[in-house]
Design a protein around this motif. Structure first.
Motif, PDB file in Angstrom:
ATOM      1  N   UNK A   1       0.905  -1.166   0.215  1.00  0.00           N
ATOM      2  CA  UNK A   1      -0.109  -0.079  -0.078  1.00  0.00           C
ATOM      3  C   UNK A   1       0.862   1.282  -0.086  1.00  0.00           C
ATOM      4  N   UNK A   2       2.002   1.295   0.747  1.00  0.00           N
ATOM      5  CA  UNK A   2       2.749   2.278   1.056  1.00  0.00           C
ATOM      6  C   UNK A   2       3.647   2.683  -0.165  1.00  0.00           C
ATOM      7  N   UNK A   3       4.110   1.539  -0.976  1.00  0.00           N
ATOM      8  CA  UNK A   3       4.752   1.749  -2.272  1.00  0.00           C
ATOM      9  C   UNK A   3       3.692   2.085  -3.341  1.00  0.00           C
ATOM     10  N   UNK A   4       2.523   1.590  -3.291  1.00  0.00           N
ATOM     11  CA  UNK A   4       1.773   2.134  -4.389  1.00  0.00           C
ATOM     12  C   UNK A   4       1.321   3.814  -4.324  1.00  0.00           C
ATOM     13  N   UNK A   5       1.278   3.863  -2.942  1.00  0.00           N
ATOM     14  CA  UNK A   5       0.887   5.509  -2.750  1.00  0.00           C
ATOM     15  C   UNK A   5       2.039   6.290  -3.286  1.00  0.00           C
ATOM     16  N   UNK A   6       3.357   5.874  -3.184  1.00  0.00           N
ATOM     17  CA  UNK A   6       4.337   6.682  -3.715  1.00  0.00           C
ATOM     18  C   UNK A   6       4.279   6.346  -5.269  1.00  0.00           C
ATOM     19  N   UNK A   7       4.080   5.560  -5.754  1.00  0.00           N
ATOM     20  CA  UNK A   7       3.939   5.298  -7.248  1.00  0.00           C
ATOM     21  C   UNK A   7       2.759   6.225  -7.696  1.00  0.00           C
ATOM     22  N   UNK A   8       1.936   6.380  -7.069  1.00  0.00           N
ATOM     23  CA  UNK A   8       0.676   7.497  -7.480  1.00  0.00           C
ATOM     24  C   UNK A   8       1.175   8.936  -7.161  1.00  0.00           C
ATOM     25  N   UNK A   9       2.120   9.181  -6.783  1.00  0.00           N
ATOM     26  CA  UNK A   9       2.528  10.489  -6.177  1.00  0.00           C
ATOM     27  C   UNK A   9       2.084  10.905  -5.073  1.00  0.00           C
TER      28      UNK A   9
END
Length: 93
Positions: free
Chosen positions: A74-82
């Motif tokens: 979830x944290x990685x996807x947050x960063x991936x989405x800016x």
């Protein structure tokens, strides 16, 4: 956030998962909310939009809103989405 409602996110916050979360959020307004993303393995852009809008809605109503715990995915996807976790967990004004 003692006494807060708790919403556990589905494993995947894709289109279908986001629809389910959006429906659940409608019934949880009026009280502080803790969103449990501890088991979420995928966060899509639509899911992030819904969570950001919910965080803003809760804050505008003077209610607490926090995403905790959150999985590494979830944290990685947050960063991936800016975005960052602080965008969802920002302190109330």
């Amino acid at each position: 956030m003692t006494g807060a409602n708790i919403l556990s996110l589905p494993l995947r916050l894709d289109h279908e998962g986001t629809r389910i979360v959006q429906e659940a959020l409608r019934g949880l307004r009026g009280k502080a909310l803790r969103v449990d993303a501890g088991k979420t393995t995928f966060l899509g852009a639509l899911g992030l939009q819904v969570l950001l809008a919910a965080a803003e809605q809760w804050r505008s109503e003077g209610q607490g809103f926090a995403v905790t715990p959150c999985s590494p995915a979830f944290a990685d996807d947050l960063l991936r989405l800016g975005a960052e976790l602080s965008d969802l967990n920002e302190d109330q004004p």
